[in-house]
Every structure is written in C-alpha cells, then in structure tokens.
Scaffold this active site. Sequence first.
Site, PDB file in Angstrom:
ATOM      1  N   GLU A 113     -28.581   7.289  -4.210  1.00 24.32           N
ATOM      2  CA  GLU A 113     -29.995   7.519  -4.529  1.00 24.32           C
ATOM      3  C   GLU A 113     -30.798   6.367  -3.983  1.00 24.32           C
ATOM      4  O   GLU A 113     -30.394   5.204  -4.140  1.00 24.32           O
ATOM      5  CB  GLU A 113     -30.156   7.530  -6.049  1.00 24.32           C
ATOM      6  CG  GLU A 113     -30.530   8.847  -6.623  1.00 24.32           C
ATOM      7  CD  GLU A 113     -30.742   8.709  -8.108  1.00 24.32           C
ATOM      8  OE1 GLU A 113     -31.633   7.960  -8.541  1.00 24.32           O
ATOM      9  OE2 GLU A 113     -29.982   9.353  -8.841  1.00 24.32           O
ATOM     10  N   ARG A 171     -31.641   0.238  -5.900  1.00 24.90           N
ATOM     11  CA  ARG A 171     -33.084   0.010  -5.980  1.00 24.90           C
ATOM     12  C   ARG A 171     -33.491  -1.192  -5.148  1.00 24.90           C
ATOM     13  O   ARG A 171     -32.704  -2.123  -4.961  1.00 24.90           O
ATOM     14  CB  ARG A 171     -33.496  -0.238  -7.436  1.00 24.90           C
ATOM     15  CG  ARG A 171     -33.618   1.019  -8.249  1.00 24.90           C
ATOM     16  CD  ARG A 171     -34.081   0.696  -9.661  1.00 24.90           C
ATOM     17  NE  ARG A 171     -34.407   1.915 -10.365  1.00 24.90           N
ATOM     18  CZ  ARG A 171     -35.628   2.446 -10.395  1.00 24.90           C
ATOM     19  NH1 ARG A 171     -36.631   1.868  -9.781  1.00 24.90           N
ATOM     20  NH2 ARG A 171     -35.842   3.572 -11.045  1.00 24.90           N
ATOM     21  N   ARG A 174     -31.971  -3.993  -9.598  1.00 24.31           N
ATOM     22  CA  ARG A 174     -31.880  -4.285 -11.026  1.00 24.31           C
ATOM     23  C   ARG A 174     -30.528  -3.884 -11.627  1.00 24.31           C
ATOM     24  O   ARG A 174     -30.138  -4.367 -12.665  1.00 24.31           O
ATOM     25  CB  ARG A 174     -33.014  -3.633 -11.790  1.00 24.31           C
ATOM     26  CG  ARG A 174     -32.902  -2.124 -11.877  1.00 24.31           C
ATOM     27  CD  ARG A 174     -33.935  -1.551 -12.816  1.00 24.31           C
ATOM     28  NE  ARG A 174     -35.263  -1.589 -12.259  1.00 24.31           N
ATOM     29  CZ  ARG A 174     -36.224  -0.738 -12.612  1.00 24.31           C
ATOM     30  NH1 ARG A 174     -35.989   0.174 -13.529  1.00 24.31           N
ATOM     31  NH2 ARG A 174     -37.403  -0.784 -12.060  1.00 24.31           N
ATOM     32  N   ASP A 205     -25.163   3.881 -12.834  1.00 24.86           N
ATOM     33  CA  ASP A 205     -26.130   2.767 -12.825  1.00 24.86           C
ATOM     34  C   ASP A 205     -26.105   1.966 -14.125  1.00 24.86           C
ATOM     35  O   ASP A 205     -26.248   0.744 -14.115  1.00 24.86           O
ATOM     36  CB  ASP A 205     -27.562   3.295 -12.634  1.00 24.86           C
ATOM     37  CG  ASP A 205     -27.802   3.896 -11.268  1.00 24.86           C
ATOM     38  OD1 ASP A 205     -26.930   3.759 -10.392  1.00 24.86           O
ATOM     39  OD2 ASP A 205     -28.864   4.514 -11.084  1.00 24.86           O
ATOM     40  N   HIS A 206     -25.956   2.684 -15.265  1.00 30.31           N
ATOM     41  CA  HIS A 206     -26.048   1.985 -16.553  1.00 30.31           C
ATOM     42  C   HIS A 206     -24.923   0.983 -16.762  1.00 30.31           C
ATOM     43  O   HIS A 206     -25.083   0.008 -17.493  1.00 30.31           O
ATOM     44  CB  HIS A 206     -26.048   2.989 -17.704  1.00 30.31           C
ATOM     45  CG  HIS A 206     -27.335   3.752 -17.811  1.00 30.31           C
ATOM     46  ND1 HIS A 206     -28.563   3.137 -17.858  1.00 30.31           N
ATOM     47  CD2 HIS A 206     -27.582   5.068 -17.876  1.00 30.31           C
ATOM     48  CE1 HIS A 206     -29.504   4.060 -17.950  1.00 30.31           C
ATOM     49  NE2 HIS A 206     -28.935   5.241 -17.953  1.00 30.31           N
ATOM     50  N   GLY A 237     -26.220  10.801 -15.901  1.00 29.47           N
ATOM     51  CA  GLY A 237     -25.822   9.425 -16.151  1.00 29.47           C
ATOM     52  C   GLY A 237     -25.916   9.033 -17.608  1.00 29.47           C
ATOM     53  O   GLY A 237     -24.910   8.897 -18.304  1.00 29.47           O
ATOM     54  N   HIS A 238     -27.152   8.898 -18.090  1.00 31.35           N
ATOM     55  CA  HIS A 238     -27.398   8.270 -19.389  1.00 31.35           C
ATOM     56  C   HIS A 238     -26.581   8.865 -20.544  1.00 31.35           C
ATOM     57  O   HIS A 238     -25.925   8.130 -21.292  1.00 31.35           O
ATOM     58  CB  HIS A 238     -28.901   8.360 -19.714  1.00 31.35           C
ATOM     59  CG  HIS A 238     -29.291   7.576 -20.913  1.00 31.35           C
ATOM     60  ND1 HIS A 238     -29.580   6.239 -20.865  1.00 31.35           N
ATOM     61  CD2 HIS A 238     -29.405   7.943 -22.216  1.00 31.35           C
ATOM     62  CE1 HIS A 238     -29.854   5.808 -22.080  1.00 31.35           C
ATOM     63  NE2 HIS A 238     -29.764   6.822 -22.920  1.00 31.35           N
ATOM     64  N   HIS A 270     -31.657  14.626 -14.328  1.00 33.56           N
ATOM     65  CA  HIS A 270     -32.509  13.762 -15.144  1.00 33.56           C
ATOM     66  C   HIS A 270     -32.594  14.299 -16.563  1.00 33.56           C
ATOM     67  O   HIS A 270     -33.081  15.401 -16.785  1.00 33.56           O
ATOM     68  CB  HIS A 270     -33.915  13.577 -14.558  1.00 33.56           C
ATOM     69  CG  HIS A 270     -34.413  12.181 -14.826  1.00 33.56           C
ATOM     70  ND1 HIS A 270     -34.908  11.802 -16.035  1.00 33.56           N
ATOM     71  CD2 HIS A 270     -34.390  11.060 -14.069  1.00 33.56           C
ATOM     72  CE1 HIS A 270     -35.201  10.515 -16.000  1.00 33.56           C
ATOM     73  NE2 HIS A 270     -34.879  10.040 -14.822  1.00 33.56           N
ATOM     74  N   GLY A 271     -32.078  13.520 -17.481  1.00 32.11           N
ATOM     75  CA  GLY A 271     -32.177  13.855 -18.898  1.00 32.11           C
ATOM     76  C   GLY A 271     -31.238  14.944 -19.376  1.00 32.11           C
ATOM     77  O   GLY A 271     -31.354  15.401 -20.518  1.00 32.11           O
ATOM     78  N   GLU A 285     -33.012  18.109  -4.972  1.00 30.62           N
ATOM     79  CA  GLU A 285     -32.548  17.901  -6.347  1.00 30.62           C
ATOM     80  C   GLU A 285     -33.736  18.163  -7.234  1.00 30.62           C
ATOM     81  O   GLU A 285     -34.778  17.497  -7.114  1.00 30.62           O
ATOM     82  CB  GLU A 285     -32.004  16.492  -6.580  1.00 30.62           C
ATOM     83  CG  GLU A 285     -31.542  16.326  -8.041  1.00 30.62           C
ATOM     84  CD  GLU A 285     -30.942  14.976  -8.378  1.00 30.62           C
ATOM     85  OE1 GLU A 285     -30.322  14.338  -7.484  1.00 30.62           O
ATOM     86  OE2 GLU A 285     -31.088  14.556  -9.546  1.00 30.62           O
ATOM     87  N   THR A 338     -36.351   6.684 -12.843  1.00 27.81           N
ATOM     88  CA  THR A 338     -37.142   7.532 -11.949  1.00 27.81           C
ATOM     89  C   THR A 338     -37.964   8.507 -12.794  1.00 27.81           C
ATOM     90  O   THR A 338     -37.411   9.203 -13.636  1.00 27.81           O
ATOM     91  CB  THR A 338     -36.205   8.311 -11.002  1.00 27.81           C
ATOM     92  OG1 THR A 338     -35.279   7.380 -10.448  1.00 27.81           O
ATOM     93  CG2 THR A 338     -36.983   8.974  -9.889  1.00 27.81           C
ATOM     94  N   ASN A 371     -23.601   9.461 -12.630  1.00 27.71           N
ATOM     95  CA  ASN A 371     -24.391   8.293 -12.230  1.00 27.71           C
ATOM     96  C   ASN A 371     -23.906   7.085 -13.055  1.00 27.71           C
ATOM     97  O   ASN A 371     -23.899   7.139 -14.286  1.00 27.71           O
ATOM     98  CB  ASN A 371     -25.872   8.589 -12.490  1.00 27.71           C
ATOM     99  CG  ASN A 371     -26.767   7.428 -12.115  1.00 27.71           C
ATOM    100  OD1 ASN A 371     -26.507   6.280 -12.463  1.00 27.71           O
ATOM    101  ND2 ASN A 371     -27.834   7.714 -11.402  1.00 27.71           N
ATOM    102  N   HIS A 414     -27.916   4.402  -7.670  1.00 26.95           N
ATOM    103  CA  HIS A 414     -29.265   4.196  -7.136  1.00 26.95           C
ATOM    104  C   HIS A 414     -29.388   2.731  -6.727  1.00 26.95           C
ATOM    105  O   HIS A 414     -29.402   1.843  -7.577  1.00 26.95           O
ATOM    106  CB  HIS A 414     -30.288   4.558  -8.224  1.00 26.95           C
ATOM    107  CG  HIS A 414     -31.711   4.501  -7.773  1.00 26.95           C
ATOM    108  ND1 HIS A 414     -32.748   4.912  -8.573  1.00 26.95           N
ATOM    109  CD2 HIS A 414     -32.290   4.085  -6.620  1.00 26.95           C
ATOM    110  CE1 HIS A 414     -33.898   4.759  -7.922  1.00 26.95           C
ATOM    111  NE2 HIS A 414     -33.637   4.242  -6.736  1.00 26.95           N
TER     112      HIS A 414
HETATM  113  N1  PXP Z   1     -31.060  12.314 -10.696  1.00 30.04           N
HETATM  114  C1  PXP Z   1     -31.948  11.365 -10.312  1.00 30.04           C
HETATM  115  C2  PXP Z   1     -32.682  11.558  -9.026  1.00 30.04           C
HETATM  116  C3  PXP Z   1     -32.157  10.206 -11.097  1.00 30.04           C
HETATM  117  O1  PXP Z   1     -33.033   9.274 -10.693  1.00 30.04           O
HETATM  118  C4  PXP Z   1     -31.409  10.049 -12.286  1.00 30.04           C
HETATM  119  C5  PXP Z   1     -31.591   8.811 -13.102  1.00 30.04           C
HETATM  120  O2  PXP Z   1     -31.055   7.719 -12.455  1.00 30.04           O
HETATM  121  C6  PXP Z   1     -30.497  11.063 -12.638  1.00 30.04           C
HETATM  122  C7  PXP Z   1     -30.361  12.181 -11.838  1.00 30.04           C
HETATM  123  C8  PXP Z   1     -29.675  10.963 -13.870  1.00 30.04           C
HETATM  124  O3  PXP Z   1     -30.498  10.983 -15.004  1.00 30.04           O
HETATM  125  P1  PXP Z   1     -29.912  10.654 -16.430  1.00 30.04           P
HETATM  126  O4  PXP Z   1     -29.456   9.203 -16.393  1.00 30.04           O
HETATM  127  O5  PXP Z   1     -31.058  10.867 -17.350  1.00 30.04           O
HETATM  128  O6  PXP Z   1     -28.765  11.585 -16.659  1.00 30.04           O
END
Ligand code: PXP
Length: 236
Positions: free
Chosen positions: A69, A44, A48, A8-9, A212-213, A190-191, A150, A100, A6, A42
């Site tokens: 996304e 949005r 953003r 996005d960042h 992503g993060h 996520h995370g 997911e 999210t 991901n 994503h």
């Molecule tokens: N999956 C979804 C549906 C998300 O919304 C996100 C965050 O944008 C991720 C995965 C990735 O999460 P992270 O940035 O914490 O790795």
Amino acid sequence: MRFSLNVDHIATLRNARGEGQPDPVTAALIAEQAGVDGIVVHLREDRRHINERDVRLLRELLSTKLDLEMAATDEIIKIACDVGPELSTIVPERRQELTTEGGINVIDNIARLKDAIIDLHKFEIEVSLFIEPIIDQIDAAASIDSDYIEIHTGIFANSVSEEEQFDELEKIRIAVKHAKKLGLGVNAGHGLDYNNIKIFREIQGIDEVSIGHSVIARALYTGLKEAVQDMIRLTK
Ligand code: PXP
C-alpha cells in the site's frame, strides 16, 4: 473470497519501543502458515510503522504475495519498482491521519495516477486503486489501465444504523458489478471485522479482502492467555 492480512499494527507496536519486537515480518510468516492468501503493508512517507527493511525482507521471504500500500509519490514509486511487490495499492495519504480515511479521487489526480500505473507496469507490478464505491471513479480507474480497484468499506463498517449499512452495501454491490463488467479485479477493505464480514461476504464478485486491525486486535486476546501462562511457568 481471498483474505490478505495487513500487519502494519505489529510494526506500530514495535516502533513504540524503538526496538525489534514484535516483528511484522515474523508475524507475516506465521499468518502464511495459518493459511492467509497474502500480506499487506503500507509504507508511509513518514515511516510511522512499516519501514523499508520490512518491505525488502517480506519480498524475500513471503511465499504467498505482497501487496504494497502506498501513496503515488516519486520516492515510494521508486522503492516499489525496486522491490517488486505482486500488487501496489495506491491510497491517498495525509500525515495527520490516524489511518487511511477514504478512497483516492482518481478523477482529480488522473495524470499522476496514469504515470504511476505506467511506471509500475514496466516492472510487472499490478496496480489497485483504493476508491469509494462511485461509478465515475471506477470508470476513471479503468480508463488509466488499473488492474484492480479496492473498494473503501469504512463507511459500511462504521455505519450506525441498519438502514445506513444496507444503503452502503447496495452502493458497494453496484460498484462491484460495474467494475467486473469493465474487467477490473475487485478488492475491498477498511474496518472489516468478525461481525460485519458475515454480511459483507454475501456480496458476489469481490476477489479479495484486506483486513488488519480486527485480526491483530483479536490475536492479542486469543494469544494473551498462553503468553501469561508461559511467563508464570518461568517465574515459579
Ligand atoms: N485497505 C486499505 C487501503 C487500508 O488503508 C487499510 C488500513 O491500513 C486496510 C485495507 C485495512 O483496514 P483495517 O486495518 O481497518 O482492517
């Protein structure tokens, strides 16, 4: 297990200056060269981070696959149908949230999600629903012909005790098994980070993780030394 990045960042950082750098599209192409299986962005409602230009350029340039996304709103579904990502991952979206915050309630939104899936399928776009590891939600996703789910891994990732982590992992394990029995593809995200992925990958049956993060944060550390040295050379 496939891994999609991901980006996005990267767009968040770009937008902080309102200029063109760093570019999430360039970052995505570098990630592809490094061997990633796909790119996630994503789009949005409030734009953003990722914008339409990013999505359209990624569609044109990626050689792996694009996972868009998105919230199931008329505006974003129209854009998705026009752009044609390989996968649309439908998430809940709240303007005030930093990221999210959890899975979508498929049962409470079944009619809207069913229509969204029908629309996206018309354009040969596969659909994934971002949900909690709950059996009734998985059954609802399968009943409206979702291709994937997911599974939200945020509770697992943020669990403070080993016991809590084990409990959440068990819920995810059962959810994956159930989804597979129904013929659903299973992604997760996520995370997830460089520590918890070691435990997480023991779960059988997950097709892909979306991260992503932690990867973008690590890229700053691993890339900073070289970036500083490059500038030192130019200032001497
Ligand atoms: N999956 C979804 C549906 C998300 O919304 C996100 C965050 O944008 C991720 C995965 C990735 O999460 P992270 O940035 O914490 O790795």
